[in-house]
Design an enzyme around this catalytic site. Structure first.
Site: not given
Ligand code: NAD
Length: 297
Positions: A170, A239
């Site tokens: 990834k 990140k």
């Molecule tokens: P986001 O910030 O939208 O969602 C993360 C969620 O985690 C939030 O709702 C937040 O409130 C929650 N959170 C944070 N700390 C927490 C804790 N201690 N306990 C409970 N909940 C907690 O982020 P995202 O875009 O959904 O990304 C999530 C992961 O997926 C990341 O690692 C990102 O790099 C990866 N990712 C994102 C995408 C994208 O297009 N957004 C695509 C592929 C992978």
């Protein structure tokens, strides 16, 4: 299957929704309850902590921003390990450090908990359409056990080898995606400045050897529309590039170009664009070139 799901943000929410649509029974938790309202309306149960999202579930999934969030949710107070029983299966869908993953895998194993890493690719639109690529590392028998569940969120669920290997795949992918984004912005500002209409230029490249999903799937939804609502936040893109350059340092791999891409993301963060979609990074090149890469609706 009974599934615990922690982190119902931009990616986690549509993935959890697809699991419910596929017939799984979900218990969900997020720091922000409002991020899970639609899932509760679809029949999911709410848990007040990661610990409470574990008991009775055959598998627990996390989709969290950065490695330290995953560490806190797994090992912290009221974390997954406090609620897990011997033989529990835990799968991290976040984009995480392979080194952190391998360490957490050992911490979990010491408590009799089996951990897989299964980061996803395909954006929020891929998450909504259940067409994500899912790159899985860990025990292959456990992979085979959870694959039918992961099939509900992705159309390309692949086994990448031992624990951490999903995250390695990834991170290499995202380094390329972000690097292509920076170079693509340079190429497009050049082409437009040299007189070609952006739509013509993008179409020519999309159908030639320089094309990529960044050009055909990401830019049209964000940069070309001037839409910088995430999507995929610049802070998360920064990140991921840093996870790659850190891994390069850890393994002694020269990565000159990747560190330029890293610095471009540092600049975007310095400008305060962390919460905006990662296509915002291209605005730095737009400024330098005096060209805006926008297409009419
Ligand atoms: P986001 O910030 O939208 O969602 C993360 C969620 O985690 C939030 O709702 C937040 O409130 C929650 N959170 C944070 N700390 C927490 C804790 N201690 N306990 C409970 N909940 C907690 O982020 P995202 O875009 O959904 O990304 C999530 C992961 O997926 C990341 O690692 C990102 O790099 C990866 N990712 C994102 C995408 C994208 O297009 N957004 C695509 C592929 C992978």
């Amino acid at each position: 299957m009974k599934v615990g799901f922690i982190g119902t943000g931009n990616m986690g929410n549509p993935m959890a929704a697809n699991l419910i649509k596929a017939g799984h029974q979900l218990t969900v938790h997020d720091l922000r309850r409002e991020a899970a309202i639609n899932l509760l309306e679809m029949g999911a149960e709410w848990a007040d902590s990661p610990k409470e999202a574990v008991p009775g579930n055959e598998v627990v999934l996390t989709s969290l921003p950065v490695p330290r969030d995953v560490e806190a949710v797994v090992q912290g107070e009221n974390g997954i390990l406090e609620g897990a029983a011997e033989g529990s299966i835990y799968v991290d869908l976040s984009t995480n450090s392979p080194t952190v993953i391998r360490r957490l895998h050992q911490v979990c194993a010491d408590r009799g908990v089996i951990m897989l890493d299964a980061p996803v690719s395909g954006g929020t639109y891929g998450a909504a359409a259940a067409t994500l690529a899912v790159m899985v590392g860990g025990d292959e028998d456990v992979f085979n056990k959870v694959k039918p569940t992961l099939d509900a969120i992705g159309s390309h669920v692949v086994y990448c080898g031992p624990i951490g290997n999903g995250s390695v795949c990834k991170i290499c992918n995202n380094l390329l995606s972000m690097g292509i984004g920076v170079l693509m912005a340079e190429a497009l500002t050049l082409g437009v400045k040299a007189g070609v209409d952006l739509a013509v230029l993008a179409d020519a490249i999309a159908n030639s050897s320089g094309g990529s999903k960044r050009l055909t799937e990401k830019f049209p939804r964000f940069l070309f529309k001037g839409n910088f609502e995430p999507g995929f936040a610049t802070a998360l893109a920064a990140k991921d590039v840093r996870l790659a350059t850190d891994l390069g340092r850890e393994y002694g791999i020269p990565m000159e170009l990747s560190n330029l891409v890293d610095q471009r993301h540092v600049e975007a963060m310095f400008r305060g664009w962390g919460p905006e979609d990662s296509d915002a990074v291209a605005r730095i090149q737009e400024e330098k070139a005096g060209v805006q890469l926008r297409l009419p609706e």
